[in-house]
Design a protein around this motif. Structure first.
Motif, PDB file in Angstrom:
ATOM      1  N   ARG A 419      60.249 -53.931  32.231  1.00  3.61           N
ATOM      2  CA  ARG A 419      60.006 -52.859  33.642  1.00  3.61           C
ATOM      3  C   ARG A 419      60.427 -51.663  33.592  1.00  3.61           C
ATOM      4  NH1 ARG A 419      55.525 -55.327  35.320  1.00  3.61           N
ATOM      5  NH2 ARG A 419      55.551 -57.503  35.407  1.00  3.61           N
ATOM      6  N   VAL A 420      61.602 -51.314  32.805  1.00  2.00           N
ATOM      7  CA  VAL A 420      62.165 -49.956  32.847  1.00  2.00           C
ATOM      8  C   VAL A 420      62.501 -49.596  31.405  1.00  2.00           C
ATOM      9  CG1 VAL A 420      63.516 -50.513  34.912  1.00  2.00           C
ATOM     10  CG2 VAL A 420      64.419 -51.104  32.978  1.00  2.00           C
ATOM     11  N   LEU A 459      66.873 -46.313  35.434  1.00  3.03           N
ATOM     12  CA  LEU A 459      68.446 -46.626  35.459  1.00  3.03           C
ATOM     13  C   LEU A 459      68.745 -47.984  35.229  1.00  3.03           C
ATOM     14  CD1 LEU A 459      69.681 -44.345  38.526  1.00  3.03           C
ATOM     15  CD2 LEU A 459      68.936 -43.653  36.017  1.00  3.03           C
ATOM     16  N   TYR A 460      69.775 -48.470  34.286  1.00  2.00           N
ATOM     17  CA  TYR A 460      70.062 -49.717  33.940  1.00  2.00           C
ATOM     18  C   TYR A 460      71.649 -49.667  33.555  1.00  2.00           C
ATOM     19  CZ  TYR A 460      70.955 -54.246  31.560  1.00  2.00           C
ATOM     20  OH  TYR A 460      71.001 -55.248  31.205  1.00  2.00           O
ATOM     21  N   ILE A 484      75.166 -56.034  38.183  1.00  2.00           N
ATOM     22  CA  ILE A 484      73.969 -55.473  37.395  1.00  2.00           C
ATOM     23  C   ILE A 484      72.991 -54.476  38.343  1.00  2.00           C
ATOM     24  CG2 ILE A 484      71.887 -56.203  36.213  1.00  2.00           C
ATOM     25  CD1 ILE A 484      72.986 -59.099  35.821  1.00  2.00           C
ATOM     26  N   GLN A 485      72.783 -53.315  37.618  1.00  5.01           N
ATOM     27  CA  GLN A 485      72.029 -52.499  38.416  1.00  5.01           C
ATOM     28  C   GLN A 485      70.796 -52.001  37.750  1.00  5.01           C
ATOM     29  OE1 GLN A 485      74.915 -49.315  40.029  1.00  5.01           O
ATOM     30  NE2 GLN A 485      76.184 -50.455  38.437  1.00  5.01           N
ATOM     31  N   VAL A 486      69.668 -52.184  38.548  1.00  5.55           N
ATOM     32  CA  VAL A 486      68.273 -51.727  38.184  1.00  5.55           C
ATOM     33  C   VAL A 486      67.789 -50.711  39.085  1.00  5.55           C
ATOM     34  CG1 VAL A 486      66.053 -52.412  37.294  1.00  5.55           C
ATOM     35  CG2 VAL A 486      68.032 -53.817  36.832  1.00  5.55           C
ATOM     36  N   PHE A 487      67.393 -49.305  38.663  1.00  3.34           N
ATOM     37  CA  PHE A 487      66.586 -48.541  39.460  1.00  3.34           C
ATOM     38  C   PHE A 487      65.087 -48.099  38.653  1.00  3.34           C
ATOM     39  CE2 PHE A 487      65.349 -44.503  40.659  1.00  3.34           C
ATOM     40  CZ  PHE A 487      65.309 -44.520  42.019  1.00  3.34           C
ATOM     41  N   LYS A 488      64.254 -48.115  39.429  1.00  2.00           N
ATOM     42  CA  LYS A 488      62.857 -47.879  38.842  1.00  2.00           C
ATOM     43  C   LYS A 488      62.049 -47.013  39.881  1.00  2.00           C
ATOM     44  CE  LYS A 488      59.251 -48.088  36.049  1.00  2.00           C
ATOM     45  NZ  LYS A 488      59.327 -47.613  34.693  1.00  2.00           N
ATOM     46  N   VAL A 603      58.039 -55.672  39.840  1.00  2.00           N
ATOM     47  CA  VAL A 603      59.562 -55.378  39.367  1.00  2.00           C
ATOM     48  C   VAL A 603      60.662 -55.875  39.979  1.00  2.00           C
ATOM     49  CG1 VAL A 603      61.048 -53.315  39.073  1.00  2.00           C
ATOM     50  CG2 VAL A 603      58.614 -52.885  38.724  1.00  2.00           C
ATOM     51  N   LEU A 604      60.108 -56.239  41.367  1.00  2.00           N
ATOM     52  CA  LEU A 604      61.257 -57.082  41.910  1.00  2.00           C
ATOM     53  C   LEU A 604      61.365 -58.368  41.962  1.00  2.00           C
ATOM     54  CD1 LEU A 604      60.593 -55.658  45.849  1.00  2.00           C
ATOM     55  CD2 LEU A 604      62.630 -55.421  44.560  1.00  2.00           C
ATOM     56  N   GLU A 605      60.249 -58.697  41.278  1.00  2.00           N
ATOM     57  CA  GLU A 605      60.339 -60.461  41.124  1.00  2.00           C
ATOM     58  C   GLU A 605      60.851 -60.538  39.550  1.00  2.00           C
ATOM     59  OE1 GLU A 605      56.163 -61.560  41.085  1.00  2.00           O
ATOM     60  OE2 GLU A 605      56.265 -62.019  43.051  1.00  2.00           O
ATOM     61  N   ASP A 606      60.846 -59.444  38.686  1.00  2.00           N
ATOM     62  CA  ASP A 606      61.510 -59.844  37.577  1.00  2.00           C
ATOM     63  C   ASP A 606      63.076 -59.409  37.487  1.00  2.00           C
ATOM     64  OD1 ASP A 606      59.006 -60.602  36.388  1.00  2.00           O
ATOM     65  OD2 ASP A 606      58.479 -58.688  35.562  1.00  2.00           O
TER      66      ASP A 606
END
Length: 691
Positions: A419-420, A459-460, A484-488, A603-606
């Motif tokens: 996803r990212v 961002l990861y 853990i940080q994820v931004f899409k 993306v939210l689900e994954d």
């Protein structure tokens, strides 16, 4: 001449002989104060704070040392002296010295240069045998039934070593506990053979030590070995282990005494004893030297282990050093407290691949691995006789920290990478870094950065800390805390304008891994492991013995029960729900487009791991199914078979029961296990013989 003048003449003659002996022995002897690796070996390194080593200072020296070595076996001076005492009691080291000095005058037909006395020393099994072989026997003054024909000793011996400086030398003390000595009171025809009572006379020399190869020829010619040790070594050689023994080196040492104490025998000059002791010590240097302090066991790619042992726990090379520190214990010639240890430094196949040749640089050697409080336990059964230290890379990182890291890093990236597409500060697309690049030591453990891609559209970030502690109930606790940080970010030009949206996921978690020491009891209670027809131990319960019959090594727990000791782990991880968040935002244009909203939802689900209640269960399951080189798939209920590691690393000359106590650890992850040697005659309060 008067008796006084004759005594002076005798004294002068003996001094001349002793001085010549000293000069001869010092010709090829290196200087007593050689430097080792550029540093005076008498300057012991201070300190290693924490639970493994003694003294002050930080962990840098220990960390540097474990860059070169993977395991350390530390044996106390008192343990080695106990072994020497038992070898003497069992007759492996002859407890008696019965020797006759025979001085024959060279015939006058010889040349002037060759003219002089010829001295010969002959040992006997009993004093009666000495008397019967003498040219004359009987007569008064011989309380043992006769008088020998010349100067003689009939004494009992007790050997001991004392570590007085850091290096490869020791002080060897030979105590003549009791018996009699026959010495002339003066030289010449008027000299009388006088009997002296011997009581705790001490003769101290400084000796070199050396490693000797133990091969089939060694076992065939070395008669002074305990039967069980010989059988054990034979089995090891059959399985293609390589073995070296650390022995006192009488041949390459200066045998002139540092001290010669004859107790209350003031009439006897100490120089009279020197030739006898010199003969005895030189005789020990012949093949069959019984003064062996320890055996180092190494392996190579052809070695056949009984059970699977990880490559990081398979020694392939061993160096040694006697470590002395005046800050721990006493250190005098007669002091047998924790004034010194023999430290075996081992490199392993998994981390260094091949053997090592050099002793550790003194600047990297910490203080005593065995602390003073380890020696001063009120309960004798808790006393530390030997300590084994596994470097963090060899045990904790190999079995726990690296498997956990790889499982977390790759499982999270497997979800996120669909996803990212984060990029690093250098503009390179992200890939999971090696553990060695990700982990950084801290004052309390490690800080681990799996990802730090916090610039650009995608961002990861993925990082965590590990605090390493010794818990109150003899467990080691690894405390984890991570984020853990994820931004899409989404943006797409459509007919109605620009559809924009984003997904922000912050996953905060914590957990712990408890490492504890456990043992499995024998099913039948007889203390024997199940064996097949080839005497190889079967998998399962039982005490872990290397080979069959008398050569089996005995391992027990602190209560004396024969066991199969191992480390076990318990895990507990959870999400901090109050700190975690998974959210999305979009503008009005994006809200009216179903395909755009489906992308955000996917993306939210994954990436929203807090919705996956089995997420950490899956991570741990994969972490502890890791294929460890040399050990196969890791069993979370048995991460390290301690008894196997102990047996295939070192051995003492005699093999009493070894009680393995709960491990301790420092903040770098170096893990130490205390061993107490339990002898067959050691009893508990109830009177039952342990082991």
């Amino acid at each position: 001449a008067s008796f006084g003048d004759t005594t002076k003449t005798f004294h002068a003659t003996m001094m001349m002989m002793v001085n010549e002996l000293e000069l001869e022995q010092r010709r090829n002897h290196q200087d007593d104060h050689d430097d080792m690796n550029g540093i005076d070996i008498r300057d012991g390194a201070d300190g290693f704070s924490g639970v493994i080593g003694g003294g002050g200072g930080g962990h840098s020296r220990s960390a540097d040392l474990f860059d070169s070595y993977d395991m350390v076996v530390s044996i106390t001076q008192s343990t080695m002296n106990d072994q020497l005492a038992r070898l003497t009691q069992q007759g492996i080291i002859n407890p008696h010295l019965i020797v006759l000095q025979d001085i024959n005058r060279i015939p006058s037909t010889t040349t002037k240069d060759d003219r002089g006395p010829s001295t010969r020393y002959t040992t006997y099994k009993s004093f009666e045998q000495l008397l019967s072989s003498s040219s004359s026997s009987g007569g008064g003054g011989g309380g043992d039934g006769g008088v020998p024909s010349g100067q003689a000793l009939n004494v009992d011996l007790m050997p001991a070593i004392h570590i007085t400086e850091t290096g490869t030398k020791i002080n060897f003390t030979l105590t003549l506990t009791n018996g009699h000595a026959w010495m002339y009171d003066c030289v010449g025809p008027s000299g009388r053979l006088v009997r002296y009572d011997v009581h705790n006379w001490q003769y101290v020399v400084e000796l070199q030590t050396s490693m000797m190869e133990v091969d089939r020829e060694f076992l065939a010619t070395h008669k002074s070995l305990p039967d069980e040790t010989r059988d054990f070594m034979t089995k090891l050689l059959q399985r293609r282990f390589s073995v070296k023994c650390l022995a006192l080196d009488f041949e390459n040492s200066n045998l002139f005494p540092l001290k010669c104490d004859l107790g209350d025998q003031q009439r006897l000059e100490w120089q009279s004893l020197v030739p006898f002791m010199n003969f005895y010590l030189r005789d020990q240097g012949k093949p069959g030297n019984p003064y062996i302090l320890a055996y180092a066991i190494n392996s190579d790619h052809n070695t056949q282990y009984e059970h699977s042992i990880a490559y990081t726990l398979r020694p392939v090379g061993t160096a040694y050093l006697f470590h002395y520190s005046s800050s721990v214990g006493g250190g005098g010639l007669e002091d047998d407290s924790c004034s010194g240890t023999l430290d075996l430094y081992m490199s392993t196949r998994g981390l260094h691949g091949s053997g090592i040749a050099a002793v550790p640089h003194m600047a990297n050697v910490p203080g005593h691995w065995i602390k003073e409080e380890d020696m001063m336990m009120t309960d004798l059964h808790q006393r530390c006789d030997v300590k084994i230290i596994f470097g963090a890379k060899a045990l904790l990182q190999e079995f726990i920290l690296k498997p956990f890291y790889h499982s977390l890093a790759y499982q999270v990236w497997d979800k996120v990478s669909h996803r990212v597409s984060p990029v690093s500060l250098e503009g390179e697309f992200y890939s999971v870094p090696p553990y060695a690049d990700a982990a950084t030591p801290t004052d309390t453990g490690y800080s681990v950065t799996i990802a730090h891609c916090l610039t650009g559209e995608d961002l990861y970030g993925n990082s965590y800390t590990v605090d390493i502690e010794n818990s109150n109930n003899n467990e080691i606790e690894l405390k984890f805390r991570g984020t853990i940080q994820v931004f899409k970010n989404f943006s797409k030009d459509v007919a109605d304008g620009v559809a924009e949206g984003s997904v922000t996921i912050v996953h905060v978690w914590h957990g712990s891994i408890l490492v504890s020491y456990q043992q499995d009891e024998d099913e039948d209670g007889d203390g024997d492991a199940k064996t097949d027809n080839n005497c190889n131990e079967k998998e399962g319960d039982g005490d872990n013995r290397v080979v069959a019959d008398s050569s089996r090594r005995k391992i027990s727990n602190a209560s004396g029960d024969k066991t199969h000791p191992k480390l076990t782990i318990k895990t507990s991880f959870q999400t901090d729900d109050q700190l975690s968040d998974a959210s999305e935002s979009h503008n009005k244009v994006a809200g009216g487009m179903s395909f755009f909203m489906n992308i955000i939802k996917a993306v939210l689900e994954d990436c929203a791991f807090n919705e996956d209640k089995n997420f950490f269960t899956s991570i741990l399951a994969r972490a502890f199914s890791t294929d460890i080189p040399g050990a196969g798939v890791l069993d979370p209920n048995n991460i390290a078979n301690l008894s196997e590691c102990v047996q295939y690393a070192f051995r003492l000359p005699l093999a009493p029961y070894m009680s393995l106590h709960a491990p301790t650890i420092d903040t770098k992850g170096n893990l130490a296990i205390r061993l107490h040697l339990r002898n067959d005659d050691e009893e508990e309060d109830g009177g039952e013989v342990d082991g």
